[in-house]
Design an enzyme around this catalytic site. Structure first.
Site, PDB file in Angstrom:
ATOM      1  N   SER A 274       0.818  -1.217   0.000  1.00  0.00           N
ATOM      2  CA  SER A 274       0.000   0.000   0.000  1.00  0.00           C
ATOM      3  C   SER A 274       0.854   1.271   0.000  1.00  0.00           C
ATOM      4  O   SER A 274       0.384   2.335  -0.401  1.00  0.00           O
ATOM      5  CB  SER A 274      -0.948   0.011   1.191  1.00  0.00           C
ATOM      6  OG  SER A 274      -0.214   0.006   2.391  1.00  0.00           O
TER       7      SER A 274
ATOM      8  N   ASP B 205      -3.177   6.950  11.602  1.00  0.00           N
ATOM      9  CA  ASP B 205      -2.405   6.251  10.574  1.00  0.00           C
ATOM     10  C   ASP B 205      -1.060   6.960  10.442  1.00  0.00           C
ATOM     11  O   ASP B 205      -0.982   8.059   9.869  1.00  0.00           O
ATOM     12  CB  ASP B 205      -3.183   6.275   9.252  1.00  0.00           C
ATOM     13  CG  ASP B 205      -2.403   5.649   8.090  1.00  0.00           C
ATOM     14  OD1 ASP B 205      -1.228   5.270   8.283  1.00  0.00           O
ATOM     15  OD2 ASP B 205      -2.983   5.536   6.990  1.00  0.00           O
TER      16      ASP B 205
ATOM     17  N   HIS C 183       0.988   5.548   6.191  1.00  0.00           N
ATOM     18  CA  HIS C 183       0.833   6.092   4.833  1.00  0.00           C
ATOM     19  C   HIS C 183       1.126   7.588   4.823  1.00  0.00           C
ATOM     20  O   HIS C 183       1.414   8.180   5.868  1.00  0.00           O
ATOM     21  CB  HIS C 183      -0.592   5.782   4.337  1.00  0.00           C
ATOM     22  CG  HIS C 183      -0.869   4.312   4.320  1.00  0.00           C
ATOM     23  ND1 HIS C 183      -1.563   3.683   5.326  1.00  0.00           N
ATOM     24  CD2 HIS C 183      -0.491   3.362   3.460  1.00  0.00           C
ATOM     25  CE1 HIS C 183      -1.603   2.382   5.072  1.00  0.00           C
ATOM     26  NE2 HIS C 183      -0.967   2.167   3.947  1.00  0.00           N
TER      27      HIS C 183
END
Ligand SMILES: *[C@@H]1O[C@H](CO)[C@@H](O)[C@H](O)[C@H]1NC(C)=O
Ligand SMILES: *[C@@H]1O[C@H](CO)[C@@H](O)[C@H](O)[C@H]1NC(C)=O
Ligand SMILES: *[C@@H]1O[C@H](CO)[C@@H](O)[C@H](O)[C@H]1NC(C)=O
Ligand SMILES: *[C@@H]1O[C@H](CO)[C@@H](O)[C@H](O)[C@H]1NC(C)=O
Ligand SMILES: *[C@@H]1O[C@H](CO)[C@@H](O)[C@H](O)[C@H]1NC(C)=O
Length: 449
Positions: free
Chosen positions: A187, A428, A431
């Protein structure tokens, strides 16, 4: 998309404190496996050009990427019939004995563009607007999801002693004319692919571009350049039970440590390949189902050891199948995480949540970027010589504790009142917001193309 998983991963990690008994067990395990490997003389795939001299070969070598009609293809329903500890097999990849491969890949210039600093540049950055990119992901659109401090969009990477080539979407498209550019990985690599699509899409009229539906292979196409910018979900590089971009399992990863053939069948048609792999190996152990293993028996190995096997199978493909005059291959190094605020601000609690400025301490390195992994990657790509170029994003991204979405993204699971009351608990910190840090990774790619 893969995010439910990555989030479950991140929240697990952010709750876990370093665990000393575990470390001790790991050290004992490493010591045992070293001993075991040292004395193991069993060899099954002995290749004829490697005749043992006075000493027996310490490892069992496996030649990777051999077509195996008998093996079932791994998918998320695959399971191991039995699991034993690692037998000490190693991947004997094509470049192993090539002495010339040892030489460092030639750098194109004397300046190290990966060494530098972030400077605020609100005239040239961001290179595109978040809301202007129709392919923006809900997990990366931080402004849209409530982030109000926008300085993270305005930083330019300034190498010490030279300048990066100035980004130009038109010039990039000219380089891509008639070609397929493919990102292959997890990802984080998808994060970089979306950045690239956003950087490139604005100069293509809406009716001359298209995006295929989200699948293992997702393709952005620009008609007038007859070019594509693609993303292939292959988080472990080799065949695995986690190759479905939506439904996969982190808890029980099963890989075929000796074969990239399932994925290379898709990536071999690309002209420019950009690989990454790292975070999926961070939690061990990983189950190994060697090709040709008929009764579903697995071995179990720690993440770094398993990654080294997988990287060996990948390197074998690069070394034996790639004509460097026709194709370019890049490997993007570890993308850092920012789970522990105390690492950049001693004595504090928390993580990347609420961070609005980069770290300005030169050489800052957090615990999320594993040095042993970096050494392994470094050795392996050195042996591939000029066939692979490294995009070394680790150090420059380490500085960007402010670049993660934290709470400003779409979350898949419903957040509980306890979580909402403690935003750091579901942040998060893996990312990157777009526009943001991965745009610079792509500028580096552009610089080297
Ligand atoms: C850009 O930065 C300068 C100095 O930091 C500031 O004075 C100016 O208002 C900023 N411009 C924008 C558009 O944010
Ligand atoms: C478009 O690019 C492909 C390679 O990706 C090539 O095979 C094909 O001939 C090209 N078509 C045109 C019309 O240039
Ligand atoms: C697991 O073992 C069972 C019984 O021995 C066998 O029928 C099955 O094919 C095995 N599974 C795999 C994946 O080989
Ligand atoms: C976030 O940062 C601001 C400014 O540094 C500070 O005043 C605030 O208390 C922080 N909030 C949390 C929840 O840490
Ligand atoms: C990437 O850069 C770091 C220093 O910033 C260095 O230690 C490491 O060896 C480099 N990795 C590769 C694969 O070149």
């Amino acid at each position: 998309m893969a995010l439910p998983l990555i989030m479950s991963m991140s929240s697990k990690w952010s709750r876990k404190r370093p665990h000393f008994p575990l470390l001790a067990v790991l050290l004992v395990f490493i010591a045992c496996s070293v001993l075991y490997n040292e004395f193991s003389i069993q060899r099954i795939h002995e290749s004829p050009d490697h005749v043992p001299t006075s000493q027996p070969a310490p490892f069992t070598y496996v030649k990777p990427n051999l077509p195996q009609p008998a093996s079932e293809v791994l998918d998320r329903f695959s399971s191991c019939n039995s699991t034993r500890s690692f037998s000490g097999k190693k991947i004997r990849w094509a470049g192993l004995d090539v002495e010339s491969g040892r030489r460092r890949r030639v750098s194109q210039e004397s300046c190290d563009v990966f060494s530098g600093k972030w400077v605020l540049d609100n005239r040239s950055y961001p290179l595109y607007g978040e809301s202007e990119c129709p392919y923006m992901s809900e997990q990366l659109a931080c402004h849209k999801h409530g982030r109000s401090d926008l300085q993270y969009q305005h930083w330019r990477w300034q190498p010490h002693g030279c300048n990066l080539k100035r980004w130009s979407a038109i010039e990039m498209w000219e380089k891509l004319r008639g070609k397929r550019l493919m990102f292959v990985g997890d990802s984080l690599n998808r994060n970089q692919w979306i950045s690239m699509v956003c950087l490139l899409q604005s100069v293509i009229p809406a009716n001359k571009r298209s995006m295929t539906p989200n699948a293992q292979l997702t393709i952005f196409r620009a008609e007038e350049y007859n070019a594509t910018v693609e993303f292939l979900w292959a988080p472990l590089l080799v065949e695995s039970n986690s190759d479905d971009p939506v439904k996969h399992r982190l808890a029980e990863r099963i890989i075929r440590p000796d074969s990239v053939l399932k994925h290379s069948a898709q990536w071999e048609h690309a002209d420019i390949l950009v690989f990454n792999s790292y975070l999926w190996w961070r939690q061990g152990p990983v189950k190994l189902m060697w090709s040709g293993e008929e009764n579903g028996a697995c071995e179990e190995l720690d993440g770094l050891g398993a990654m080294e096997l997988a990287m060996g199978a990948w390197a074998d493909w690069v070394a034996s199948k790639l004509n460097p005059l026709k194709k370019r291959v890049f490997f993007v190094t570890m993308s850092p995480t920012h789970f522990w605020k105390r690492e950049w601000e001693a004595g504090s609690e928390g993580n990347c949540y609420n961070e609005t400025r980069p770290i300005d301490r030169e050489g800052y390195w957090g615990s999320g970027s594993d040095l042993a992994t970096m050494r392994m990657v470094d050795n392996l790509v050195s042996r591939l010589g000029s066939k692979v170029s490294v995009i070394n994003v680790t150090q420059l991204s380490e500085y960007r504790k402010d670049g993660h979405p934290s709470i400003y993204r779409k979350f898949w699971e419903t957040l509980s009142p306890q979580q909402l009351g403690n935003p750091a608990s579901y942040s998060d910190c893996i990312h990157w917001c777009l526009p943001g840090v991965p745009d610079v990774w792509n500028e580096l790619l552009f610089h080297f193309l």
